[in-house]
Motif scaffolding. Structure first.
Motif, PDB file in Angstrom:
ATOM      1  N   UNK A 156       0.832  -1.199   0.000  1.00  0.00           N
ATOM      2  CA  UNK A 156       0.000   0.000   0.000  1.00  0.00           C
ATOM      3  C   UNK A 156       0.873   1.259   0.000  1.00  0.00           C
ATOM      4  N   UNK A 157       1.926   1.267   0.798  1.00  0.00           N
ATOM      5  CA  UNK A 157       2.812   2.435   0.878  1.00  0.00           C
ATOM      6  C   UNK A 157       3.514   2.686  -0.448  1.00  0.00           C
ATOM      7  N   UNK A 158       3.948   1.605  -1.119  1.00  0.00           N
ATOM      8  CA  UNK A 158       4.613   1.769  -2.420  1.00  0.00           C
ATOM      9  C   UNK A 158       3.649   2.350  -3.452  1.00  0.00           C
ATOM     10  N   UNK A 159       2.417   1.833  -3.472  1.00  0.00           N
ATOM     11  CA  UNK A 159       1.424   2.332  -4.427  1.00  0.00           C
ATOM     12  C   UNK A 159       1.090   3.800  -4.174  1.00  0.00           C
ATOM     13  N   UNK A 160       0.896   4.155  -2.907  1.00  0.00           N
ATOM     14  CA  UNK A 160       0.575   5.548  -2.591  1.00  0.00           C
ATOM     15  C   UNK A 160       1.769   6.463  -2.847  1.00  0.00           C
ATOM     16  N   UNK A 204      -4.727   4.445  19.261  1.00  0.00           N
ATOM     17  CA  UNK A 204      -3.652   5.255  19.835  1.00  0.00           C
ATOM     18  C   UNK A 204      -2.321   4.518  19.764  1.00  0.00           C
ATOM     19  N   UNK A 205      -2.317   3.246  20.159  1.00  0.00           N
ATOM     20  CA  UNK A 205      -1.078   2.476  20.131  1.00  0.00           C
ATOM     21  C   UNK A 205      -0.574   2.307  18.701  1.00  0.00           C
ATOM     22  N   UNK A 206      -1.485   2.014  17.765  1.00  0.00           N
ATOM     23  CA  UNK A 206      -1.087   1.869  16.362  1.00  0.00           C
ATOM     24  C   UNK A 206      -0.524   3.176  15.806  1.00  0.00           C
ATOM     25  N   UNK A 207      -1.143   4.300  16.182  1.00  0.00           N
ATOM     26  CA  UNK A 207      -0.682   5.593  15.679  1.00  0.00           C
ATOM     27  C   UNK A 207       0.696   5.945  16.230  1.00  0.00           C
ATOM     28  N   UNK A 208       0.926   5.648  17.494  1.00  0.00           N
ATOM     29  CA  UNK A 208       2.204   6.004  18.102  1.00  0.00           C
ATOM     30  C   UNK A 208       3.365   5.180  17.556  1.00  0.00           C
ATOM     31  N   UNK A 209       3.080   3.963  17.081  1.00  0.00           N
ATOM     32  CA  UNK A 209       4.167   3.123  16.558  1.00  0.00           C
ATOM     33  C   UNK A 209       4.281   3.196  15.036  1.00  0.00           C
ATOM     34  N   UNK A 210       3.967   4.320  14.469  1.00  0.00           N
ATOM     35  CA  UNK A 210       4.095   4.535  13.028  1.00  0.00           C
ATOM     36  C   UNK A 210       5.540   4.293  12.587  1.00  0.00           C
ATOM     37  N   UNK A 211       5.708   3.408  11.605  1.00  0.00           N
ATOM     38  CA  UNK A 211       7.057   3.110  11.119  1.00  0.00           C
ATOM     39  C   UNK A 211       7.093   2.770   9.632  1.00  0.00           C
ATOM     40  N   UNK A 212       6.290   1.780   9.205  1.00  0.00           N
ATOM     41  CA  UNK A 212       6.423   1.238   7.852  1.00  0.00           C
ATOM     42  C   UNK A 212       6.204   2.307   6.796  1.00  0.00           C
ATOM     43  N   UNK A 213       5.126   3.112   6.957  1.00  0.00           N
ATOM     44  CA  UNK A 213       4.837   4.136   5.961  1.00  0.00           C
ATOM     45  C   UNK A 213       6.002   5.103   5.809  1.00  0.00           C
ATOM     46  N   UNK A 214       6.592   5.491   6.940  1.00  0.00           N
ATOM     47  CA  UNK A 214       7.722   6.419   6.908  1.00  0.00           C
ATOM     48  C   UNK A 214       8.940   5.760   6.264  1.00  0.00           C
ATOM     49  N   UNK A 215       9.208   4.516   6.624  1.00  0.00           N
ATOM     50  CA  UNK A 215      10.378   3.817   6.100  1.00  0.00           C
ATOM     51  C   UNK A 215      10.288   3.616   4.597  1.00  0.00           C
ATOM     52  N   UNK A 216       9.110   3.324   4.097  1.00  0.00           N
ATOM     53  CA  UNK A 216       8.939   3.051   2.667  1.00  0.00           C
ATOM     54  C   UNK A 216       8.842   4.340   1.852  1.00  0.00           C
ATOM     55  N   UNK A 217       8.131   5.334   2.370  1.00  0.00           N
ATOM     56  CA  UNK A 217       7.760   6.486   1.554  1.00  0.00           C
ATOM     57  C   UNK A 217       8.714   7.668   1.668  1.00  0.00           C
TER      58      UNK A 217
END
Length: 279
Positions: free
Chosen positions: A107-111, A211-224
């Protein structure tokens, strides 16, 4: 019967947390000929003097402050819509849930392709504005990089919380709505006096998980964006991974992870206290 679960929790949760706690007080490096040595609280002092850490702390909380209310409300709205007894509603449930089961990396690659200057989003805006739109590098500008990741994250995960809200809606007895309609309650009054009180346990679960999912944001940042531009999208988890593995400062990376763990624990406890049952 509990032995497998205890062993898994011990090896994959308890031991890593203890190792991170111990490493955070050392200058350990991933690859180094020198043995690690104790440095006390130097890593913690360094963290709060590090502008990148402070920026990642702000980015993480800003992301969560937007994601938690917007995703919760949108998930509830979609759940109410797909809870209607109309023809083809099952198809809409599937469509809204498809992004959840799609790999977040894909999803991150496509976006990322869609956000490029010659991507789908700029092309669409240019078409509807009859060529007046010059295009924006959504992930290359400091002012738009984080909002772009926020939009992607909401789109990808809202279907999961829609299902959670939907399960809560379907536990509310239909007799309550019938009684409310007999009393002449409007649709809004039915929602505020019947639906929302009945969704209280679901609401607590949804708020804590989002909240927990939002605070551990990583994959989107790493890919994009890899934290760019100029650390505009660097988060605590991404900064910890970058410091611990790419910069090979394991001790400092463990310190950031420990600070993150404490912050998430405090936020979860505060949320649980605010949403407790009040007699």
């Amino acid at each position: 019967m509990s032995t497998p679960a205890i062993l898994l929790l011990t090896f994959f949760l308890v031991i890593p947390v203890l190792l991170a706690f111990g490493l955070s007080f050392t200058n350990a490096r991933l690859i180094s000929p020198n043995a690690p040595r104790l440095v006390g609280f130097d890593n913690f002092l360094r963290a709060f003097e590090d502008p990148v850490f402070l920026q990642s702390l702000w980015n993480t909380f800003a992301f969560a402050l937007v994601i938690v209310p917007v995703q919760s409300a949108l998930g509830l709205l979609l759940a109410v819509l797909v809870n209607q007894r109309i023809r083809g509603v099952f198809l809409f449930r599937v469509i809204y849930f498809i992004p959840v089961v799609t790999s977040i990396v894909v999803v991150s690659i496509l976006w990322k392709l869609m956000y490029s200057e010659d991507g789908l989003i700029n092309s669409f805006i240019n078409t509807v504005t009859f060529g007046a739109w010059n295009g924006v590098d959504w992930l290359g500008e400091q002012s738009t990089a984080m909002p772009a990741i926020i939009v992607l994250s909401i789109w990808q995960a809202v279907g999961f919380h829609m299902v959670i809200w939907l399960s809560g809606l379907q536990t509310i007895p239909g007799e309550l709505y019938e009684a409310a309609r007999v009393d002449g309650a409007s649709t809004w009054r039915q929602f505020t006096n019947v639906t929302w009180p009945g969704l209280r346990p679901t609401m607590i679960f949804v708020l804590i998980t989002i909240t927990i999912d939002a605070l551990r944001l990583f994959v989107q940042v790493d890919v994009m964006t890899q934290g760019g531009p100029i650390d505009a999208t660097t988060t605590l988890v991404y900064h910890a991974v970058r410091a611990g593995y790419r910069q090979q400062e394991v001790g400092y990376g463990a310190t950031i992870s420990l600070i993150f763990f404490v912050l998430v624990l405090i936020i979860a406890l505060v949320q649980r206290w605010l949403t407790r049952e009040k007699d």
